[in-house]
Design a protein around this motif. Structure first.
Motif, short mmCIF file in Angstrom:
data_model
loop_
_atom_site.label_atom_id
_atom_site.label_comp_id
_atom_site.label_asym_id
_atom_site.label_seq_id
_atom_site.Cartn_x
_atom_site.Cartn_y
_atom_site.Cartn_z
N HIS A 186 0.86 -1.19 0.00
CA HIS A 186 0.00 0.00 0.00
C HIS A 186 0.89 1.24 0.00
O HIS A 186 2.08 1.14 0.24
CB HIS A 186 -0.89 0.02 1.25
CG HIS A 186 -0.09 0.14 2.52
ND1 HIS A 186 0.55 -0.93 3.09
CD2 HIS A 186 0.22 1.22 3.29
CE1 HIS A 186 1.20 -0.52 4.18
NE2 HIS A 186 1.03 0.78 4.32
N ASP A 197 1.08 5.10 1.90
CA ASP A 197 0.55 5.74 3.11
C ASP A 197 -0.15 7.05 2.78
O ASP A 197 0.17 7.71 1.79
CB ASP A 197 1.69 6.05 4.08
CG ASP A 197 2.03 4.84 4.95
OD1 ASP A 197 1.50 3.75 4.69
OD2 ASP A 197 2.83 5.00 5.90
N HIS A 233 4.58 -0.29 -0.01
CA HIS A 233 5.31 -1.03 1.02
C HIS A 233 4.34 -1.91 1.81
O HIS A 233 3.14 -1.64 1.84
CB HIS A 233 6.08 -0.09 1.96
CG HIS A 233 5.18 0.82 2.75
ND1 HIS A 233 4.53 1.90 2.17
CD2 HIS A 233 4.80 0.81 4.05
CE1 HIS A 233 3.80 2.52 3.10
NE2 HIS A 233 3.95 1.87 4.25
FE LIG Z 1 2.28 1.96 5.69
#
Ligand SMILES: [Fe+2]
Length: 390
Positions: free
Chosen positions: A211, A213, A352
């Motif tokens: 994903h 952030d 990540h």
């Molecule tokens: Fe994350």
């Protein structure tokens, strides 16, 4: 391909050969390049580089753009300094504007927009085991070392620093080499163990899929820095996926799905800890060239939204294809982050995740803004080119 690409490049200094009026525009011919470039008189007056029109220190415009006569025309055009400068005397007020040839050449090539950064897209096989990395001494010791690190991040979407101090302060010192720590709901420099301090899956020990952030922020954090300060257990490898590689793979294999993911703005939210954030991004962001500039994907944080039925079906199909690709092991690399190794990655490109783990894991890190990273790269590159000129 840009029509000027075959011509003058870094090997030749940009020099004006001749300039004349053609259909009301100023047509500039180059000594080392063809074809000629056209500039409108109004644009030229607005972009005068002489001191009376542009602050030479801040590059702030001092021209009264809206006082320029719409029908402005040159009275006289001169080439000076052996082609390094173009000078135009204006008919309406006899004022003189000057332009370095290099400035006009750069506009002719790139229209005033920076060229696309040099990027190398990767998957598991092309990345191999030799991850881009630099030594802590190199980064802290010289601007060239710092530039090396940041250039690797630009090129690959991530790079490691080895030999860092395994402490919060050591990690913060590295952040400050790049820019400043971005304050978010998680604080500035953050640290976490497997606990429930925040209402976020990052604070548990379960596996986390790839994903990016901050999809719930309209300005998602540009970069993230991690260091594992202590680990006593098993599992917990960090995973990275080159989102730009996945996007290009999708563009080539299913153009319709790619298009849908560039068009549909997906809302995301963060609730808890006294805040309610909401942002919207397409999963795949494009620039004016059609190049991929940002991936924003976090299925955990997607907020409820609905499209007309046929569009919704298309969106789910495209999202499933994207999700399948980012979870395909062929696109994923993994690494066990140990104390002393710091990971800096581009959160607009690199997804990540983390394998599940058992035991105690203590991480620290920070977010940085994309604009600060890009600013630092420009400043370092300018410094390097000035040093090479002297
Ligand atoms: Fe994350």
């Amino acid at each position: 391909m840009n029509q000027h690409e075959f011509a003058a490049d870094g090997a030749h200094e940009a020099l004006v050969d001749s300039a004349r009026i053609v259909h009301g525009d100023v047509e500039v011919s180059w000594k080392h390049a063809a074809p000629p470039s056209q500039f409108s008189p109004f644009w030229l007056r607005d972009h005068c580089r002489a001191k009376h029109s542009l602050n030479p220190d801040t590059l702030q415009r001092e021209v009264d753009t809206f006082g320029i006569p719409p029908q402005i025309a040159p009275a006289k055009i001169e080439i000076k300094d052996g082609g390094r400068t173009l000078a135009i005397a204006w008919a309406h007020d006899a004022s003189v504007s000057t332009y370095p040839a290099e400035f006009l050449w750069d506009i002719a090539r790139h229209e005033g927009r920076p060229p696309a950064p040099r990027r190398r897209l990767w998957d598991r096989d092309s990345m191999g085991k030799d991850f881009p990395s630099v030594s802590h001494a190199e980064v802290m010791g010289s601007d060239d070392g710092l530039l090396h690190w940041l250039s690797l991040v630009e090129e690959f979407g991530f790079a490691l620093v080895r030999g860092a101090d395994a402490s919060m302060a050591g990690t913060e010192a590295l952040v400050k080499r790049v820019g400043y720590v971005r304050e978010t709901i998680f604080g500035g420099m953050w640290e976490f163990s497997a606990n429930q301090a925040f209402k976020d899956t990052a604070y548990t020990s379960v596996a986390i899929g790839p994903h990016t952030d901050g999809t719930y922020s309209n300005d998602s954090p540009g970069l993230q820095m991690f260091q594992c300060l202590a680990f006593d257990g098993s599992g917990g490898d960090s995973t990275l996926v080159d989102g730009f590689k996945v996007a290009e793979t999708l563009r080539n294999s299913d153009a319709r799905a790619f298009e849908v993911l560039t068009e549909v703005k997906v809302p995301a939210h963060y609730l808890g800890d006294g805040v309610h954030l909401r942002g919207e991004h397409p999963v795949i962001g494009l620039d004016h060239r059609g190049d991929v500039t940002q991936i924003a994907y976090n299925n955990y944080d997607r907020a409820p939204f609905r499209l007309p039925p046929a569009r919704m079906t298309e969106f789910y199909r495209a999202l499933a294809l994207f999700n399948r690709l980012i979870n395909d092991p062929a696109y994923e690399i993994s690494m066990r982050l140990l104390p002393g190794t710091v990971l800096l990655f581009d959160n607009w490109r690199t997804l990540h995740g983390r394998h599940a783990f058992k035991g105690h894991r203590h991480m620290c890190g920070a977010y940085l803004n994309m604009e600060d990273f890009q600013s630092k790269l420009r400043v370092l590159r300018m410094g390097q080119s000035n040093r090479s000129k002297t």
